[in-house]
Design an enzyme around this catalytic site. Sequence first.
Site, PDB file in Angstrom:
ATOM      1  N   HIS A  96      -5.626   6.594 -34.718  1.00 52.21           N
ATOM      2  CA  HIS A  96      -4.591   5.753 -34.098  1.00 52.21           C
ATOM      3  C   HIS A  96      -3.314   6.585 -33.932  1.00 52.21           C
ATOM      4  O   HIS A  96      -3.012   7.426 -34.783  1.00 52.21           O
ATOM      5  CB  HIS A  96      -4.343   4.529 -34.978  1.00 52.21           C
ATOM      6  CG  HIS A  96      -3.548   3.472 -34.284  1.00 52.21           C
ATOM      7  ND1 HIS A  96      -2.194   3.571 -34.100  1.00 52.21           N
ATOM      8  CD2 HIS A  96      -3.920   2.324 -33.696  1.00 52.21           C
ATOM      9  CE1 HIS A  96      -1.763   2.507 -33.435  1.00 52.21           C
ATOM     10  NE2 HIS A  96      -2.792   1.731 -33.170  1.00 52.21           N
ATOM     11  N   GLU A 145      -5.257   3.766 -25.806  1.00 47.35           N
ATOM     12  CA  GLU A 145      -4.024   3.117 -26.242  1.00 47.35           C
ATOM     13  C   GLU A 145      -2.819   3.977 -25.881  1.00 47.35           C
ATOM     14  O   GLU A 145      -2.439   4.855 -26.661  1.00 47.35           O
ATOM     15  CB  GLU A 145      -4.036   2.931 -27.772  1.00 47.35           C
ATOM     16  CG  GLU A 145      -4.944   1.849 -28.277  1.00 47.35           C
ATOM     17  CD  GLU A 145      -4.392   1.201 -29.550  1.00 47.35           C
ATOM     18  OE1 GLU A 145      -4.574   0.001 -29.712  1.00 47.35           O
ATOM     19  OE2 GLU A 145      -3.757   1.907 -30.361  1.00 47.35           O
TER      20      GLU A 145
HETATM   21  P1  13P Z   1       0.085  -4.149 -30.192  1.00 46.86           P
HETATM   22  O1  13P Z   1      -1.039  -5.058 -29.758  1.00 46.86           O
HETATM   23  O2  13P Z   1       0.972  -4.737 -31.213  1.00 46.86           O
HETATM   24  O3  13P Z   1       0.790  -3.575 -29.011  1.00 46.86           O
HETATM   25  O4  13P Z   1      -0.622  -2.910 -30.935  1.00 46.86           O
HETATM   26  C1  13P Z   1      -1.642  -2.246 -30.320  1.00 46.86           C
HETATM   27  C2  13P Z   1      -2.312  -1.384 -31.302  1.00 46.86           C
HETATM   28  O5  13P Z   1      -1.763  -0.394 -31.745  1.00 46.86           O
HETATM   29  C3  13P Z   1      -3.659  -1.767 -31.740  1.00 46.86           C
HETATM   30  O6  13P Z   1      -4.271  -0.731 -32.417  1.00 46.86           O
END
Ligand code: 13P
Length: 222
Positions: A96, A145
């Site tokens: 992440h 992401e």
């Molecule tokens: P949010 O949904 O709070 O933007 O976070 C996304 C995230 O990092 C999920 O791993």
Amino acid sequence: MKDIWIIANWKSNKNISEALDWISQVGPKIPKQDNLKVVVCPTFSALSEVKKAITVGNFPLLVGAQDLSPFGIGAYTGEEPAELLNQLITLTILGHSERRQNFRESDETIAKKTQQALGNNITPLVCVQNEEIPVPEGCKLVAYEPIWAIGTGNPDTPENANVVAEKIKQQYSASIEVVYGGSVHSGNVKDLVMQENINGVLVGSASLDAEEFIKICQVVSE
Ligand code: 13P
């Protein structure tokens, strides 16, 4: 029908009683659909109780971790090895951006963690911030992401997320499944999962609220 993953990343939130409260609300409301895979990723401290509550309630919910050790069992103080975690989890988030930034995790470390997961029957869900970040060998589930979309209320467009997902599949393998993460909520989830190359969502803040998470699952299953 394609698989659709809805993965709740609680990050460093919820004590055991808050976690169990969420499970008791969400568990009975998850639509039972073969292609729908709903996963909750609590903190390590809540994993065992969450797993127990899901088993007792017989809920269609899988349990995931948010990280694991790049090493096996042994003298690695503070680390949680895949060999021990696999009694509790079926999936783990890896790489992440919050880990890459705050703990200086490298692509090499993430590749080692991926191998640990794969060798111990845990599905690695590797997060990439764009299509240029490497997907480790053997990884079949990737989360796109973009950093600017995380916790900002400013998600990527479904069309662009689809393009990035397609590029990742073209670069590695058509059999890779790509989920999208970054400011996902019940109002935008449908447009995202309808995209041809998107196999679901990784949800941060909106997953903390049981009612909102139930809504996300229901909208997707309609
Ligand atoms: P949010 O949904 O709070 O933007 O976070 C996304 C995230 O990092 C999920 O791993």
